[in-house]
Motif scaffolding. Structure first.
Motif, PDB file in Angstrom:
ATOM      1  N   ALA A   2     -19.031   7.289 -28.436  1.00  0.00           N
ATOM      2  CA  ALA A   2     -20.070   7.676 -27.136  1.00  0.00           C
ATOM      3  C   ALA A   2     -19.182   7.874 -26.014  1.00  0.00           C
ATOM      4  CB  ALA A   2     -20.889   6.141 -27.153  1.00  0.00           C
ATOM      5  N   PRO A   3     -20.102   8.584 -25.138  1.00  0.00           N
ATOM      6  CA  PRO A   3     -19.160   9.013 -23.851  1.00  0.00           C
ATOM      7  C   PRO A   3     -18.984   7.852 -23.000  1.00  0.00           C
ATOM      8  CG  PRO A   3     -21.159  10.342 -24.278  1.00  0.00           C
ATOM      9  CD  PRO A   3     -21.232   9.224 -25.380  1.00  0.00           C
ATOM     10  N   ALA A   4     -18.130   7.872 -22.180  1.00  0.00           N
ATOM     11  CA  ALA A   4     -17.455   6.719 -21.508  1.00  0.00           C
ATOM     12  C   ALA A   4     -18.808   6.341 -20.469  1.00  0.00           C
ATOM     13  CB  ALA A   4     -16.415   7.037 -20.729  1.00  0.00           C
ATOM     14  N   VAL A  10     -24.539   4.227 -30.102  1.00  0.00           N
ATOM     15  CA  VAL A  10     -25.480   4.725 -31.124  1.00  0.00           C
ATOM     16  C   VAL A  10     -24.573   5.378 -32.177  1.00  0.00           C
ATOM     17  CG1 VAL A  10     -27.121   6.449 -32.007  1.00  0.00           C
ATOM     18  CG2 VAL A  10     -27.265   5.382 -29.701  1.00  0.00           C
ATOM     19  N   GLU A  11     -24.737   4.840 -33.478  1.00  0.00           N
ATOM     20  CA  GLU A  11     -24.081   5.314 -34.613  1.00  0.00           C
ATOM     21  C   GLU A  11     -24.854   5.908 -35.432  1.00  0.00           C
ATOM     22  OE1 GLU A  11     -21.394   2.227 -36.138  1.00  0.00           O
ATOM     23  OE2 GLU A  11     -20.722   1.651 -34.063  1.00  0.00           O
ATOM     24  N   ILE A  33     -29.544  13.824 -30.081  1.00  0.00           N
ATOM     25  CA  ILE A  33     -29.045  12.557 -29.683  1.00  0.00           C
ATOM     26  C   ILE A  33     -27.932  12.196 -30.284  1.00  0.00           C
ATOM     27  CG2 ILE A  33     -29.509   9.806 -29.673  1.00  0.00           C
ATOM     28  CD1 ILE A  33     -32.436  10.774 -29.168  1.00  0.00           C
ATOM     29  N   ALA A  34     -27.908  12.171 -31.592  1.00  0.00           N
ATOM     30  CA  ALA A  34     -26.798  12.206 -32.538  1.00  0.00           C
ATOM     31  C   ALA A  34     -25.721  12.876 -32.010  1.00  0.00           C
ATOM     32  CB  ALA A  34     -27.098  12.654 -34.014  1.00  0.00           C
ATOM     33  N   ASP A  35     -25.916  14.105 -31.670  1.00  0.00           N
ATOM     34  CA  ASP A  35     -24.760  14.948 -31.339  1.00  0.00           C
ATOM     35  C   ASP A  35     -24.256  14.168 -29.658  1.00  0.00           C
ATOM     36  OD1 ASP A  35     -23.041  17.355 -30.742  1.00  0.00           O
ATOM     37  OD2 ASP A  35     -24.612  18.147 -29.668  1.00  0.00           O
TER      38      ASP A  35
END
Length: 153
Positions: A2-4, A10-11, A33-35
């Protein structure tokens, strides 16, 4: 990863689909969202009550239904792959003659629990009645009872 600056981890994103335009739109959001979170997507194709009943009565060829569902899911898989997102897919009956508690909403939430989904994207209710609009009937249930974050589109 995930971005910092992401407040959410989200996995696995679950998106129930039923072949409608609203479901395709929801799948596109799930892929985005997954991207964003470097997550995977699972799409569960939930068969409508009329189709489930017709299969049980042998009024419709289950292989034809399976081919149509699979073709739709393959299209989603290709869309996800173009974005660099892995997408797994499955098909589930939205209704059952033998399980009174089985309906589209419970199928979505049970699938979310089974796969360990930590984010759900579901089509919101539409203003018109369409026998294939199975997930619109499940949206309110999922919004009420999901333990994961839910995006309704």
């Amino acid at each position: 990863m995930a971005p910092a600056d992401a407040p959410l981890s989200v996995e696995t994103v679950l998106v129930p689909v039923d072949g409608t335009d609203q479901a395709t739109k929801a799948a596109e959001y799930a892929i985005a969202i997954a991207d964003r979170y470097d997550a995977d997507v699972t799409a569960v194709y939930v068969l409508a009550e009329t189709i489930s009943r017709a299969i049980e009565r042998e009024a419709v060829d289950h292989e034809t239904v399976a081919e149509e569902s699979q073709s739709y899911l393959e299209g989603l898989t290709e869309t996800a792959a173009a974005s660099g997102v892995a997408l797994d897919a499955t098909v589930a009956y939205g209704f059952s003659k033998t399980k009174k508690s089985q309906h589209p909403g419970s199928v979505v939430l049970d699938t979310a629990d089974e796969i360990g989904a930590d984010f759900l994207v579901i089509p919101r209710e539409d203003q018109h009645e369409d026998e294939r609009d199975t997930l619109a009937k499940a949206a309110e249930y999922v919004l009420l009872y999901a333990s994961q974050p839910v995006l309704s589109v």
